[in-house]
Design an enzyme around this catalytic site. Sequence first.
Site, short mmCIF file in Angstrom:
data_model
loop_
_atom_site.label_atom_id
_atom_site.label_comp_id
_atom_site.label_asym_id
_atom_site.label_seq_id
_atom_site.Cartn_x
_atom_site.Cartn_y
_atom_site.Cartn_z
N GLU A 152 36.61 26.22 1.11
CA GLU A 152 36.70 26.53 2.55
C GLU A 152 38.10 26.33 3.12
O GLU A 152 38.52 27.05 4.02
CB GLU A 152 35.68 25.67 3.33
CG GLU A 152 34.23 26.07 3.11
CD GLU A 152 33.57 25.35 1.94
OE1 GLU A 152 34.29 24.78 1.09
OE2 GLU A 152 32.32 25.37 1.87
N GLU A 177 27.15 23.92 -2.10
CA GLU A 177 26.38 23.03 -1.22
C GLU A 177 24.87 23.23 -1.40
O GLU A 177 24.10 22.28 -1.33
CB GLU A 177 26.79 23.26 0.24
CG GLU A 177 28.21 22.74 0.51
CD GLU A 177 28.78 23.21 1.83
OE1 GLU A 177 28.72 24.43 2.11
OE2 GLU A 177 29.29 22.37 2.59
N ALA A 236 28.72 30.84 1.92
CA ALA A 236 28.13 31.46 3.10
C ALA A 236 28.80 32.82 3.27
O ALA A 236 29.88 33.07 2.72
CB ALA A 236 28.38 30.59 4.32
N GLY A 293 29.25 27.31 0.44
CA GLY A 293 27.83 27.11 0.72
C GLY A 293 26.96 27.24 -0.53
O GLY A 293 25.85 26.70 -0.57
#
Length: 263
Positions: A137, A117, A71, A114
Amino acid sequence: MDRPQLTAKKEILVETDGPVGLITLNRPEALNALNHGLMEQLVEALEDFEAAPPIRSIIIAGSERAFAAGADIKEMDQATVAQMSADPHLTRWDRVGKCAKPTIAAVSGFALGGGCELAMACDLIVASETAVFGQPEILIGVIPGAGGTQRLTRAIGKARAMELVLTGRRFTAREALSRGLVNRVVPVESFLSEAKKLAHEIAAKPPIAVKAARDAINKALDVDIDTGLTFERQHFYSLFDTQDQKEGMKAFIEKREPKFVGK
Ligand code: HXC
């Protein structure tokens, strides 16, 4: 955290190759970091492909250097709890996971946070030899928020997911293959063509049966065995109402290739 405006620039590229829809992440300057604009456009494109009957399978690809490096950290570094929890951004990963058509992630280079993911939200992953996965993360003070703790654990088991999430250590395509996270590892030059080959192979199958199979397999991850077996059987029976079942079995008996029509 002000909601960033969609810019005129396309954060993704969209094309079709017969029955295969291809979405290419296109923020090379940020290693395809998944900002709001990109994910919004990705979901829009996915929904367009879902609604298009000729499209039978969908590939999400990055570049050779990066599938996606996570992200976008620069969009959330100053955010508060209230802003983060009111923000729909993370639900876009859920939307990918709920796609009504088969999805394949074509992963080369970084698939972190992300990005990892997003790949795991797809049904299948074709990885290049240079692919690097990870949930880093923890290294920036948070945890995976778009499915990492859930999907990685289901894919590779608790002990290994625990180690990778708690250390933030990256892992290679070969390691991902040996742990069952990815379907195949191919030379970097051919990661996209291999993903297309697989997408075409699936696209040629009877789509109602493909959907039933996906739904049943996904159910296996969520329910006890008896519930899963009942679900599978109901889907199995329901396919006897389709033209493709009649055609598939007739073609077998007549020793010819079936012609599936998607009905
Ligand atoms: C914003 C990013 C980014 C990210 C890279 N960039 N990753 N920008 N968000 N996640 C930007 C860099 O700031 C830099 O921009 C440019 O991309 C190139 O990156 P470099 O770091 O210079 O490249 P390199 O040295 O090759 O290192 C590559 C890398 C590193 C190892 C992938 O960029 C990195 O560690 N990125 C962050 C990985 C990460 O922590 N991902 C998880 C994010 S949190 P400039 O402008 O400086 O050139 C997350 C939460 C998920 O994903 C849950 C919610 C969805």
